[in-house]
Design a protein around this motif. Structure first.
Motif, PDB file in Angstrom:
ATOM      1  N   ALA A 264      14.265  -4.052  -7.326  1.00 47.21           N
ATOM      2  CA  ALA A 264      13.267  -3.752  -6.283  1.00 47.21           C
ATOM      3  C   ALA A 264      12.367  -2.639  -6.799  1.00 47.21           C
ATOM      4  N   TYR A 265      11.087  -2.740  -6.506  1.00 44.67           N
ATOM      5  CA  TYR A 265      10.192  -1.632  -6.869  1.00 44.67           C
ATOM      6  C   TYR A 265       9.016  -1.542  -5.919  1.00 44.67           C
ATOM      7  N   GLU A 266       8.514  -0.308  -5.773  1.00 44.24           N
ATOM      8  CA  GLU A 266       7.272  -0.115  -5.034  1.00 44.24           C
ATOM      9  C   GLU A 266       6.185  -0.009  -6.078  1.00 44.24           C
TER      10      GLU A 266
ATOM     11  N   ASN B 193       2.601   3.151  -7.740  1.00 43.27           N
ATOM     12  CA  ASN B 193       2.315   4.070  -8.850  1.00 43.27           C
ATOM     13  C   ASN B 193       2.531   3.439 -10.232  1.00 43.27           C
TER      14      ASN B 193
ATOM     15  N   HIS C 194       4.430  -5.133  -4.973  1.00 47.07           N
ATOM     16  CA  HIS C 194       5.820  -4.697  -4.846  1.00 47.07           C
ATOM     17  C   HIS C 194       6.809  -5.838  -5.089  1.00 47.07           C
ATOM     18  N   ALA C 195       8.056  -5.466  -5.289  1.00 47.74           N
ATOM     19  CA  ALA C 195       9.102  -6.482  -5.371  1.00 47.74           C
ATOM     20  C   ALA C 195      10.297  -6.056  -4.539  1.00 47.74           C
ATOM     21  N   ARG C 196      10.743  -6.935  -3.681  1.00 47.66           N
ATOM     22  CA  ARG C 196      12.026  -6.765  -3.023  1.00 47.66           C
ATOM     23  C   ARG C 196      13.097  -7.452  -3.873  1.00 47.66           C
TER      24      ARG C 196
ATOM     25  N   PRO D  49      24.256  -1.451 -12.048  1.00 50.72           N
ATOM     26  CA  PRO D  49      23.227  -0.812 -11.202  1.00 50.72           C
ATOM     27  C   PRO D  49      23.303   0.708 -11.252  1.00 50.72           C
TER      28      PRO D  49
ATOM     29  N   ASN E 236      20.306   2.896 -12.613  1.00 50.43           N
ATOM     30  CA  ASN E 236      19.581   3.697 -11.622  1.00 50.43           C
ATOM     31  C   ASN E 236      19.585   5.177 -11.973  1.00 50.43           C
TER      32      ASN E 236
ATOM     33  N   ALA F 298      12.709   6.832  -9.098  1.00 45.08           N
ATOM     34  CA  ALA F 298      13.110   6.423  -7.746  1.00 45.08           C
ATOM     35  C   ALA F 298      12.306   5.250  -7.196  1.00 45.08           C
ATOM     36  N   ASP F 299      11.182   4.900  -7.831  1.00 39.97           N
ATOM     37  CA  ASP F 299      10.425   3.749  -7.320  1.00 39.97           C
ATOM     38  C   ASP F 299      10.817   2.429  -7.986  1.00 39.97           C
TER      39      ASP F 299
ATOM     40  N   ARG G 243      14.590   0.354  -8.377  1.00 40.85           N
ATOM     41  CA  ARG G 243      16.032   0.379  -8.134  1.00 40.85           C
ATOM     42  C   ARG G 243      16.657  -0.961  -8.518  1.00 40.85           C
ATOM     43  N   ILE G 244      17.776  -0.876  -9.233  1.00 43.76           N
ATOM     44  CA  ILE G 244      18.557  -2.065  -9.525  1.00 43.76           C
ATOM     45  C   ILE G 244      19.499  -2.260  -8.347  1.00 43.76           C
ATOM     46  N   MET G 245      19.368  -3.387  -7.662  1.00 41.67           N
ATOM     47  CA  MET G 245      20.135  -3.630  -6.449  1.00 41.67           C
ATOM     48  C   MET G 245      21.483  -4.276  -6.769  1.00 41.67           C
TER      49      MET G 245
ATOM     50  N   PHE H 298       4.519  -8.778  -1.713  1.00 40.33           N
ATOM     51  CA  PHE H 298       5.900  -8.552  -2.146  1.00 40.33           C
ATOM     52  C   PHE H 298       6.462  -9.813  -2.788  1.00 40.33           C
TER      53      PHE H 298
END
Lengths: 254, 254
Positions: free
Chosen positions: B9-11, B14, B57-59, B77, B81, B86-87, B89-91, B239
């Motif tokens: 997941a990423y925002e 940036n 973005h990616a969920r 993960p 991580n 922080a933007d 994350r390996i879920m 997304f």
């Protein structure tokens, strides 16, 4: 002159706090710049219900200023938002009495503090929560919080670097709600000292984590000594939620 | 060698998009740097289900890489991580077959696109929605979207600067849900061309705004000509929600 009060929301992440300062982007500076543009370059001063620190957010900050312009209340948000960056939004404006003061006339303030309970965090909430990856006892924190309700000298929960002399405040509510993977602390009080919410939350988290006993909180409060309270929780989880006045200034949605 | 697939997941705010490039911070670079640290400086290559653009973005992005390390899936993960910003994350991680490929074996992809319907925006959602302040007819957009369901040459909805030759794709679902002050477009398909979701959403928004007729969409599709479709909607609302394979790789929460 007309006095205008504004309901302001901002995401504090990319600001060096609310208050104007020589270096760094601040919410006050951005708002005063926007007002100046609307007033053909004239410098205006904005007064707020209180400053917020770096990375602290506001859902319901209240500010006021005086203007010679006769713009109707409902047109101020659009006019200002057109001049403001996207991380500050004017939600509503209200024409108030000439002697209204956003800070001195505030009778109640509500803060919320969001704690994210996910070991690995969440990319979409990283700036608006405080990430806690250890186990917490909500029951212990709720029990401990009871000791804070009432009128006390909150010196133990006030950052040392403050010029405020009277540290007596009244807390009406300290509640903790559990919403899926978040804890939401709600604190309502007559007013708050510098860093008060963050030190209370930081101390409650230490109790929830079992690093301190539930009973300690009453002793910390009685000691009136900042050094024996817990750590100041990070700014990213904190929201100035609502500021109340004798009579309501904004619509029901505030 | 062990092949590991990651749910990422990423925002995108940036980042200069997913794919590595000479200038700018990218998701691939950050992940390859983190992997390199875990592999004592050795360079590893990560393959993804597909790139995403700046501010997208990616969920549920899926990537894979090969490793000589024998770390159990559930420990990847946390290890990654700890090295990632922080933007990103390996879920979740999963050990997959040696011939698994996150891109070539994807059988279905889901994208979502969030449109914020508030005239003045929202400070807390400004990076994860596309703000629309004009009136929209949801009924018209829903009606128009029906023409897209099926197997077609989607050339009209593909950015001109692409090297892909076969532009036939199958869309299984294009739905529009209304959630308080947001519209959420959900697109599920066999695969997507470059900018396809954003051009479809951009065109549907023009129909919803009354700038184009509902019936136009079938003509745009038939024309196989990018220039007659609508504008590409901004990346901030998009997304990558989920990538599906013949058999499930991750847990039910994916």
């Amino acid at each position: 002159m007309t006095r205008v009060a504004l309901w302001v929301a901002y995401e504090g992440t990319n600001f060096s706090g609310y208050q104007t300062q020589p270096n760094g982007r601040t919410i006050q500076d951005e708002m005063e710049k926007a007002l100046s543009r609307i007033h053909k370059g004239a410098k205006l001063r904005i007064h707020s219900s209180g400053r917020t620190d770096t990375s602290v957010h506001a859902r319901g900050q209240v500010v006021h200023f005086d203007t010679t312009l006769t713009i109707p209340a409902e047109r101020w948000p659009k006019a200002l938002n057109a001049c403001l960056p996207a991380d500050i939004r004017i939600m509503e404006a209200s024409i108030v009495a000439d002697d209204f003061h956003s800070r001195y006339h505030a009778v109640k303030k509500e803060y919320r503090y969001r704690v994210l309970l996910r070991p690995d965090g969440d990319v979409f909430r990283r700036n608006v929560t405080h990430l806690v990856s250890y186990e917490l006892s909500i029951a212990k924190m709720k029990k401990a919080a009871e000791a804070l309700i009432g009128t006390y000298d909150f010196s133990s929960f006030c950052a040392a670097n403050t010029s405020v002399v009277d540290k007596v405040r009244t807390l009406y509510e300290v509640s903790i709600d559990y919403d899926r993977d978040e804890l939401i602390f709600t604190l309502v009080g007559s007013g708050f000292l510098y860093n008060m919410v963050r030190i209370i939350v930081g101390t409650l988290l230490e109790i929830g984590a079992g690093k301190r006993d539930v009973e300690e909180l009453a002793n910390i409060l009685a000691a009136k000594d900042r050094t024996i309270a817990g750590k100041t929780a990070p700014g990213s989880g904190l929201f100035l939620w609502k500021v109340s006045y004798e009579s309501e200034i904004f619509s029901d949605s505030y």
